[in-house]
Write an enzyme that holds these catalytic residues in place. Sequence first.
Site, PDB file in Angstrom:
ATOM      1  N   CYS A 118      64.242  52.596  19.307  1.00  0.00           N
ATOM      2  CA  CYS A 118      65.326  53.524  19.650  1.00  0.00           C
ATOM      3  C   CYS A 118      64.834  54.786  20.378  1.00  0.00           C
ATOM      4  O   CYS A 118      64.463  54.696  21.540  1.00  0.00           O
ATOM      5  CB  CYS A 118      66.127  53.846  18.398  1.00  0.00           C
ATOM      6  N   HIS A 124      67.102  49.110  14.350  1.00  0.00           N
ATOM      7  CA  HIS A 124      66.547  49.729  13.140  1.00  0.00           C
ATOM      8  C   HIS A 124      66.773  48.744  12.000  1.00  0.00           C
ATOM      9  O   HIS A 124      67.171  47.624  12.194  1.00  0.00           O
ATOM     10  CB  HIS A 124      67.323  51.010  12.799  1.00  0.00           C
TER      11      HIS A 124
HETATM   12  N1  GLN Z   1      68.757  60.240  20.441  1.00  0.00           N
HETATM   13  C1  GLN Z   1      68.852  58.935  20.914  1.00  0.00           C
HETATM   14  C2  GLN Z   1      70.255  58.445  21.189  1.00  0.00           C
HETATM   15  O1  GLN Z   1      71.206  58.801  20.508  1.00  0.00           O
HETATM   16  C3  GLN Z   1      68.116  58.013  19.952  1.00  0.00           C
HETATM   17  C4  GLN Z   1      68.778  57.820  18.624  1.00  0.00           C
HETATM   18  C5  GLN Z   1      67.989  56.991  17.674  1.00  0.00           C
HETATM   19  O2  GLN Z   1      66.748  56.955  17.721  1.00  0.00           O
HETATM   20  N2  GLN Z   1      68.683  56.372  16.739  1.00  0.00           N
HETATM   21  O3  GLN Z   1      70.400  57.720  22.118  1.00  0.00           O
END
Ligand code: GLN
Length: 245
Positions: A92, A194
């Site tokens: 992510c 995740h």
């Molecule tokens: N900040 C990033 C987004 O919202 C990554 C979020 C995350 O790692 N869950 O795209």
Amino acid sequence: MELVLVHLFPDLLNLYGDRGNLIALRERARRRGIRVTVRQVRLEEPLPRDGDLFLVGGGEDRQQTLVAQALRGSTGQLRSAAQSGAVVFAVCGGYQLLGHAYRTAEGQELSGVGLLDVVTEHPGHNTRRLVGDVVATCTVPGVGELVGFENHGGRTRLGPGARPLATVRVGFGNNGEDGTEGAWCGTVFGTYLHGPVLPKNPRFADYLLRLALRRRYGDVHLQSLDDRAEEAAHAAAAARARVPR
Ligand code: GLN
């Protein structure tokens, strides 16, 4: 055999249990009698030179802004590690920073390390986040179905130098439009999943382990493990994902 796992910025990038990826890799290696060393790298600390597998977790824009510069400072070393066959696996927010650039919800341009030919833009706080359970078919040979959970605002687009890690059957994936999830190129992998993702996808975990062992030991055979708990967790996540939202 031995294996050095390097966990980058564990205190800043660890959303939705991403640390579980490290635990899954460590335990799956140990159960095969492989000696595992874990090195944690925090901001301002140098990257170890003996890493076989580098892990980067997810984080929101604020944490990404904090680590982006440090990660860029390690670009040369990460690149040469990957070129020598070390594995880089990012989730992510970490995945977004492995690409060329990430534009945050506030419109700030963060340069990435460019290990993956992808670019990510967050269209802003007023747009829908891409959230929910994912079922996807992995393009990595022998891995099959991947399950996980996604929660991101950023939309990632792949360039010609990156392959989608998977095609989405349930969920949004990279951008909610082109049906792709994650990206990979050689020994570098990025995913939006995740969960953490590796405990529930043991074939993918083992693929990464074999790849990480290859540069020191060549092709190794990993003895199979009793994965009944992992397969049950996988099946439960897949079943939950298929319940209409
Ligand atoms: N900040 C990033 C987004 O919202 C990554 C979020 C995350 O790692 N869950 O795209």
